[in-house]
Design a protein around this motif. Sequence first.
Motif, PDB file in Angstrom:
ATOM      1  N   LYS A 109       0.842  -1.205   0.000  1.00 10.69           N
ATOM      2  CA  LYS A 109       0.000   0.000   0.000  1.00 10.69           C
ATOM      3  C   LYS A 109       0.873   1.249   0.000  1.00 10.69           C
ATOM      4  CE  LYS A 109      -3.808   2.324   2.388  1.00 10.69           C
ATOM      5  NZ  LYS A 109      -3.161   3.641   2.272  1.00 10.69           N
ATOM      6  N   GLY A 110       1.936   1.218   0.808  1.00 10.48           N
ATOM      7  CA  GLY A 110       2.848   2.351   0.826  1.00 10.48           C
ATOM      8  C   GLY A 110       3.526   2.563  -0.520  1.00 10.48           C
ATOM      9  N   LEU A 111       3.858   1.446  -1.195  1.00  6.87           N
ATOM     10  CA  LEU A 111       4.493   1.540  -2.506  1.00  6.87           C
ATOM     11  C   LEU A 111       3.555   2.170  -3.519  1.00  6.87           C
ATOM     12  CD1 LEU A 111       6.755   0.900  -4.479  1.00  6.87           C
ATOM     13  CD2 LEU A 111       5.848  -1.424  -4.693  1.00  6.87           C
ATOM     14  N   ARG A 112       2.299   1.734  -3.518  1.00  4.81           N
ATOM     15  CA  ARG A 112       1.333   2.305  -4.464  1.00  4.81           C
ATOM     16  C   ARG A 112       1.095   3.788  -4.176  1.00  4.81           C
ATOM     17  NH1 ARG A 112      -1.283  -2.942  -3.562  1.00  4.81           N
ATOM     18  NH2 ARG A 112      -1.025  -4.201  -5.455  1.00  4.81           N
ATOM     19  N   ASP A 113       1.014   4.143  -2.896  1.00  6.66           N
ATOM     20  CA  ASP A 113       0.826   5.550  -2.537  1.00  6.66           C
ATOM     21  C   ASP A 113       2.023   6.394  -2.983  1.00  6.66           C
ATOM     22  OD1 ASP A 113      -1.585   4.918  -1.403  1.00  6.66           O
ATOM     23  OD2 ASP A 113      -0.844   4.886   0.663  1.00  6.66           O
ATOM     24  N   SER A 114       3.223   5.840  -2.817  1.00  6.73           N
ATOM     25  CA  SER A 114       4.429   6.555  -3.224  1.00  6.73           C
ATOM     26  C   SER A 114       4.442   6.786  -4.727  1.00  6.73           C
ATOM     27  CB  SER A 114       5.680   5.775  -2.804  1.00  6.73           C
ATOM     28  OG  SER A 114       5.800   5.728  -1.401  1.00  6.73           O
ATOM     29  N   LEU A 115       4.070   5.755  -5.481  1.00 10.05           N
ATOM     30  CA  LEU A 115       4.041   5.896  -6.932  1.00 10.05           C
ATOM     31  C   LEU A 115       3.032   6.942  -7.371  1.00 10.05           C
ATOM     32  CD1 LEU A 115       4.362   2.247  -8.291  1.00 10.05           C
ATOM     33  CD2 LEU A 115       5.950   4.130  -8.628  1.00 10.05           C
ATOM     34  N   THR A 116       1.884   6.970  -6.703  1.00  9.70           N
ATOM     35  CA  THR A 116       0.868   7.971  -7.027  1.00  9.70           C
ATOM     36  C   THR A 116       1.403   9.379  -6.812  1.00  9.70           C
ATOM     37  OG1 THR A 116      -0.922   6.456  -6.417  1.00  9.70           O
ATOM     38  CG2 THR A 116      -1.440   8.806  -6.485  1.00  9.70           C
ATOM     39  N   MET A 117       2.080   9.600  -5.686  1.00 11.40           N
ATOM     40  CA  MET A 117       2.620  10.917  -5.401  1.00 11.40           C
ATOM     41  C   MET A 117       3.741  11.289  -6.366  1.00 11.40           C
ATOM     42  SD  MET A 117       4.796  13.235  -4.068  1.00 11.40           S
ATOM     43  CE  MET A 117       6.100  12.227  -3.337  1.00 11.40           C
ATOM     44  N   ASN A 174      12.825  -2.433  -0.110  1.00  8.22           N
ATOM     45  CA  ASN A 174      13.941  -1.690  -0.683  1.00  8.22           C
ATOM     46  C   ASN A 174      13.475  -0.585  -1.625  1.00  8.22           C
ATOM     47  OD1 ASN A 174      15.787  -3.301   0.662  1.00  8.22           O
ATOM     48  ND2 ASN A 174      16.032  -4.733  -1.050  1.00  8.22           N
ATOM     49  N   ILE A 175      12.471  -0.892  -2.420  1.00  7.66           N
ATOM     50  CA  ILE A 175      11.957   0.114  -3.350  1.00  7.66           C
ATOM     51  C   ILE A 175      11.280   1.250  -2.595  1.00  7.66           C
ATOM     52  CG2 ILE A 175      10.264   0.540  -5.182  1.00  7.66           C
ATOM     53  CD1 ILE A 175      10.875  -2.272  -6.214  1.00  7.66           C
ATOM     54  N   ASN A 176      10.542   0.922  -1.547  1.00  7.66           N
ATOM     55  CA  ASN A 176       9.910   1.963  -0.732  1.00  7.66           C
ATOM     56  C   ASN A 176      10.951   2.910  -0.147  1.00  7.66           C
ATOM     57  OD1 ASN A 176       7.113   1.740  -0.891  1.00  7.66           O
ATOM     58  ND2 ASN A 176       7.045   0.046   0.561  1.00  7.66           N
ATOM     59  N   GLU A 177      12.066   2.349   0.318  1.00  9.53           N
ATOM     60  CA  GLU A 177      13.123   3.180   0.890  1.00  9.53           C
ATOM     61  C   GLU A 177      13.715   4.104  -0.170  1.00  9.53           C
ATOM     62  OE1 GLU A 177      15.823   0.398   2.609  1.00  9.53           O
ATOM     63  OE2 GLU A 177      14.593   0.049   4.410  1.00  9.53           O
ATOM     64  N   LEU A 178      13.921   3.571  -1.374  1.00  3.33           N
ATOM     65  CA  LEU A 178      14.452   4.401  -2.457  1.00  3.33           C
ATOM     66  C   LEU A 178      13.476   5.498  -2.846  1.00  3.33           C
ATOM     67  CD1 LEU A 178      16.073   1.711  -4.797  1.00  3.33           C
ATOM     68  CD2 LEU A 178      17.252   3.553  -3.595  1.00  3.33           C
ATOM     69  N   LEU A 179      12.201   5.148  -2.925  1.00  2.00           N
ATOM     70  CA  LEU A 179      11.192   6.144  -3.299  1.00  2.00           C
ATOM     71  C   LEU A 179      11.066   7.238  -2.246  1.00  2.00           C
ATOM     72  CD1 LEU A 179       8.340   4.012  -4.910  1.00  2.00           C
ATOM     73  CD2 LEU A 179       9.805   5.675  -6.027  1.00  2.00           C
ATOM     74  N   ASN A 180      11.145   6.868  -0.983  1.00  5.11           N
ATOM     75  CA  ASN A 180      11.085   7.870   0.082  1.00  5.11           C
ATOM     76  C   ASN A 180      12.258   8.840  -0.023  1.00  5.11           C
ATOM     77  OD1 ASN A 180       8.702   7.012   1.291  1.00  5.11           O
ATOM     78  ND2 ASN A 180       9.754   5.485   2.535  1.00  5.11           N
TER      79      ASN A 180
END
Length: 522
Positions: A11-19, A105-111
């Motif tokens: 869910k966090g990954l999808r939210d990050s991609l949206t932003m 790992n991807i979430n950390e990179l996106l953040n």
Amino acid sequence: MLAWNLKDDLKGLRDSLTMIRAVLLDAEEQQTKREPVRLWLKKLREVAYEAEDVLDELAYENLRRKVEMQEQSGSEVNNFFSFSKGTRYVKKAALHVKMAHKVKNINELLNKIKNEAMGYGLQVVTKDRIMPQIDLDRVTDSVLDDPVVGREADVSKIVNLLNCSNDQQVLTIVSIVGMGGLGKTTLAKLDFRGDVANSQCKHGWVDQQRCSTSGARKGIRGKKFLLVLDDVWNEVSKRWDDLKTRLVRVSRNTGNAIVVTTRSEQVASIMETSTHYRHTLNLLSDDECWSIMKERAFGNGEASIPLDLECIGKEIAKKCRGVPLAAKVLGGTMGGFERDKEAWLSIMNSNVLNSSDNKDNVEFYIAKKELVQLWMAEGFLGSSSQDEGNKYFNALLQNSFFQDVSETLTLENCTTGDDISSTRRLYVDRQNATTSIAFSKRNAKKLRSLFIKEIVFDGSWKLKKLRTLNLEYANIEELPSSIGKLKHLRYLNVSRTKIEVLPESVTKLYNLQTLKFRGAFT
């Protein structure tokens, strides 16, 4: 345990991609001005691709398990994201953990990238700006909004054509023909306005979206008329003959005229009085394109333009290749950068604007239906159908993004140099065989689309990210069984190859949307 948090992380990954997508447009507009933003954007795209691959792989695994379990027992299975104990679920748990690590790992990179975006002052762009509503109902009228450059001789020619038989025949039909963006509608407006100011006849303007023949006949009954039919596409001669017959019946005065604007020579030949009454619109000169760009960029009130900017602007004008619409778009873009010399230089040096006068720059023709299927494979249409793709295609066509050629359109050369480690889409044929040599197993890992023509296809290439594989006319006799490992594959074309049978592993391509094999299996 990491795996237990997979749902929340997803869910966090999808939210990050949206932003992130919400700031992409702002970043793309600023990258021509700021080198750090360009580098940030490149890094973002790489991570975004990885995120999409992970989400796609999870969806694939969920679908695969459902299919396999249903084949075995005919019963419903648990969702991939459920987590159960027992030996039956050992492999599932291992994959679950593996994917959880990837998502984390991807979430950390996106953040990290999101924080960098704030440092660059990038703004969240509204959804309407990212995906503006495409209105296919192109409505035109006789109002002339902008100053017109370089069409004086064209206006005179149309006026002469309308006047030469003014008192000799009941109805004269003049066609204005040219590719999209040349200014056919603008030219018709100029003639329409001039005729309104200098005559007492009845005038009417009709386009393809507001065509009411009954209303038109009622308005001109018994009167001399000039009627403009703008942006005509219909090639059914009987329909035109019926309309012309009705128009002649309602006004038998001599000197009536119709001006037709169209991109199609076929439409013109059907509708015009004769080829003598056809006016083919030519391209503008580079100086005329620069005049349009200058007016768009600075407005009529600009007293002087810095010499260095004018030199750059004239070079950019050459890239318009005489198309006024291109000059208007470029001029508006340049005006948005005000007097930023570096931004203008970036536009001038952009390879995207290079014209393809050399036929070698055009690799192949592609049918509309196939192009839409490729969009679907790339995920550009989301969950939309082919009908939605047709809608986008028609919108791009109407806005001159394509030059239509019969039923097909051309694509520019999409080859690359030897270093293709970051390439996502590649076309390889005999003319760029050196690229195929550099196309090693290591370099091919990030490809999403691969077109191979008239050369040997090496099935040992590892193409795990591939969405599109087009082998039409490739020198290949069989597909390797490893084709079934391409989890992301949505489009496969083996037409006109020597392939006689497909490997059983193609049944594992659960994401496949399009399979083409015309001329194969013979």
